[in-house]
Design a protein around this motif. Sequence first.
Motif, PDB file in Angstrom:
ATOM      1  N   VAL A 509     -11.273   5.929  12.397  1.00 44.65           N
ATOM      2  CA  VAL A 509     -11.126   5.499  13.832  1.00 44.65           C
ATOM      3  C   VAL A 509      -9.833   6.156  14.335  1.00 44.65           C
ATOM      4  CG1 VAL A 509     -10.804   3.486  15.417  1.00 44.65           C
ATOM      5  CG2 VAL A 509     -12.683   3.640  13.409  1.00 44.65           C
ATOM      6  N   THR A 510      -8.704   6.030  13.610  1.00 44.11           N
ATOM      7  CA  THR A 510      -7.409   6.480  14.248  1.00 44.11           C
ATOM      8  C   THR A 510      -7.441   8.074  14.302  1.00 44.11           C
ATOM      9  OG1 THR A 510      -6.036   4.838  13.359  1.00 44.11           O
ATOM     10  CG2 THR A 510      -4.956   6.683  13.977  1.00 44.11           C
ATOM     11  N   TYR A 511      -8.056   8.720  13.269  1.00 39.14           N
ATOM     12  CA  TYR A 511      -8.114  10.198  13.351  1.00 39.14           C
ATOM     13  C   TYR A 511      -8.872  10.571  14.458  1.00 39.14           C
ATOM     14  CZ  TYR A 511      -9.259  14.879  11.900  1.00 39.14           C
ATOM     15  OH  TYR A 511      -9.603  16.214  11.883  1.00 39.14           O
ATOM     16  N   SER A 512     -10.052   9.957  14.524  1.00 38.43           N
ATOM     17  CA  SER A 512     -11.247  10.247  15.720  1.00 38.43           C
ATOM     18  C   SER A 512     -10.464  10.280  17.179  1.00 38.43           C
ATOM     19  CB  SER A 512     -12.266   9.484  15.513  1.00 38.43           C
ATOM     20  OG  SER A 512     -12.872   9.718  14.600  1.00 38.43           O
ATOM     21  N   VAL A 514      -6.941  10.106  17.878  1.00 41.03           N
ATOM     22  CA  VAL A 514      -6.183  11.175  18.125  1.00 41.03           C
ATOM     23  C   VAL A 514      -6.675  12.586  18.367  1.00 41.03           C
ATOM     24  CG1 VAL A 514      -4.179  12.492  16.829  1.00 41.03           C
ATOM     25  CG2 VAL A 514      -4.242   9.935  16.754  1.00 41.03           C
ATOM     26  N   LYS A 515      -7.951  12.931  17.703  1.00 46.77           N
ATOM     27  CA  LYS A 515      -8.437  14.239  17.893  1.00 46.77           C
ATOM     28  C   LYS A 515      -9.085  14.285  19.015  1.00 46.77           C
ATOM     29  CE  LYS A 515     -11.944  17.196  15.654  1.00 46.77           C
ATOM     30  NZ  LYS A 515     -12.940  17.538  14.416  1.00 46.77           N
ATOM     31  N   TYR A 516      -9.825  13.373  19.525  1.00 49.12           N
ATOM     32  CA  TYR A 516     -10.334  13.239  20.765  1.00 49.12           C
ATOM     33  C   TYR A 516      -9.647  13.333  21.862  1.00 49.12           C
ATOM     34  CZ  TYR A 516     -14.198  12.544  23.933  1.00 49.12           C
ATOM     35  OH  TYR A 516     -15.466  12.759  24.949  1.00 49.12           O
ATOM     36  N   LEU A 521      -7.347  16.396  26.305  1.00 49.89           N
ATOM     37  CA  LEU A 521      -6.095  16.896  27.078  1.00 49.89           C
ATOM     38  C   LEU A 521      -5.690  18.413  27.019  1.00 49.89           C
ATOM     39  CD1 LEU A 521      -3.291  14.051  26.261  1.00 49.89           C
ATOM     40  CD2 LEU A 521      -4.799  14.227  28.162  1.00 49.89           C
ATOM     41  N   MET A 522      -6.215  19.081  25.934  1.00 46.93           N
ATOM     42  CA  MET A 522      -5.853  20.487  25.880  1.00 46.93           C
ATOM     43  C   MET A 522      -7.114  21.369  26.011  1.00 46.93           C
ATOM     44  SD  MET A 522      -2.616  20.152  24.622  1.00 46.93           S
ATOM     45  CE  MET A 522      -2.577  21.656  24.452  1.00 46.93           C
ATOM     46  N   LYS A 523      -8.266  20.804  25.690  1.00 48.63           N
ATOM     47  CA  LYS A 523      -9.406  21.826  25.901  1.00 48.63           C
ATOM     48  C   LYS A 523     -10.306  21.425  27.075  1.00 48.63           C
ATOM     49  CE  LYS A 523      -9.290  22.956  20.982  1.00 48.63           C
ATOM     50  NZ  LYS A 523      -9.892  23.282  19.743  1.00 48.63           N
TER      51      LYS A 523
END
Length: 525
Positions: A509-512, A514-516, A521-523
């Motif tokens: 969940v933490t990885y998801s 951060v990735k999202y 923010l960037m894409k």
Amino acid sequence: MFWAYTVLISCIKALLIPAYRSTDFEVHRNWLAITHNISISQWYFEETSEWTLDYPPLFAWFEFILSQFAQFFDADMLKVENLNYASENTVLFQRMSVIITDIVYFYGVYLCITILGKGKRSEIILPILMLANPGLLMVDHVHFQYNGIMYGILLISICKIMQRKVLQGAFWFTILLCMKHIYVYIAPAYFIYLLTTYCLTIKSKPSAINNKPSKEKAKVKDNGKNGNETEESMVIKLNFINCLKLGAIVVGIAVITFLPFVGHIDQVLSRLFPFKRGLCHAYWAPNFWALYNLGDKAAMIVVSKMGLNLNMEKASMTGGLVKEYSHNVLPNISPKMTILLVAITMMPAIVKLAKSTHKPNNFIRCIVLCALSSFMFGWHVHEKAILMAIIPLCILAVVEPGDTKVYLLLSTVGHFSLFPLLFPPNLLFIKLTLVILHSAYAFYSLHNLHPFQFCQFTLPMLNSVESMYTLGLLPVFLYCEILHGFIPVINGYQFLPLMITSVYCALGVTYSYVKYYVYFLMKCK
């Protein structure tokens, strides 16, 4: 086809009527009894049962309406003193009430289909993924709750706003808040989007400048007077009429909801925000605090090995009970600290939304990130709150591949993390089948929708690390659900399966999350 799906899913729900019921079944039976027999002024004071009324007044009225029908099934279920009452008719009524009120969720999904237009993604993939959501099936139709109707209202609100029917969207979201206050966590996304798209009028107008523009500035034409050059500037004006309309809806519904309880509003609020319940709910919900608690336990072991005495207390949360908990080595966490963390982690998403309201999909993305921020850092988070992020994200999963990749991992891990709610052994096959079928269809259908080249030894749409992690759910399942009880050395540590499930899922969940966040923010422009 859509209505065929709804009938099929409803039949599956009907087959689950005899299944295991959690204490939430008694919670809602008690609320039926309270709202049916006790005067309104005493609804939030009644405490014959330990399961006191702790939802906002509009949900209490919902229970009151249900109780008018319940009396024709079994009037004894509406007696406050009949604690843990569960006759066959009572079970039938309460189970059927969840199935029938799910029509609101069906309608919300139907609206999602209409805003996406015709095509395979909207007419086949999206309804199957949303109607057959294993989280709702496990939590509502086995564990027993009424999340379906509330997620239906959320979807209706989102769709109305996406259709530019702003006032209708605000109306339904306010209704939702007055039914279950946990949705206040996603209110900032609504506030910013409605403010920038409905309450503020943003126009461009030329403005004169006397100095020469720098190389970085765009070239502008001479205005023909005084030799001055012009450039466009943004003029922001407050639309007072729109603000008045929006405010009237929000304030009006809130006043109507809480007015009968104005004489004891402090009592109502104390029930809605029970900060004495502790940082974590039941077992460790798979969020940041699960990792934090694990760190405290690891530090406690290290300190013990060093021979230091820190007046350590035995942890109580690991047994799956709702109790207050004090950390032994790491700093204790207070409710104010969690509120601050949630606000801070939401801020970048809210700022991004304010700058990109021209893209409605960013509104849904901000809702997802606000939900995940509250799930990751909130106080007394329920494990089923992960659905608040998974369900809206499903709408975008059939639209853009960037959202799809996160959805596949988050939904698989999030639904798996709900397994401890269905702990009886006879539910093992049911919960495993629900999640495997849903995840398999999600990977297959979404990969066909967004063809993406992947390595031979990875899952569709996921990279090698994500694939290894997802496949790692299998050994976690085998140990926690099957092998733990057969290992005598470890059998005394009853909390271990819960802790392993929570911590392992917390990593995903933490990885998801951060990735999202990086993706948004960037894409996402």
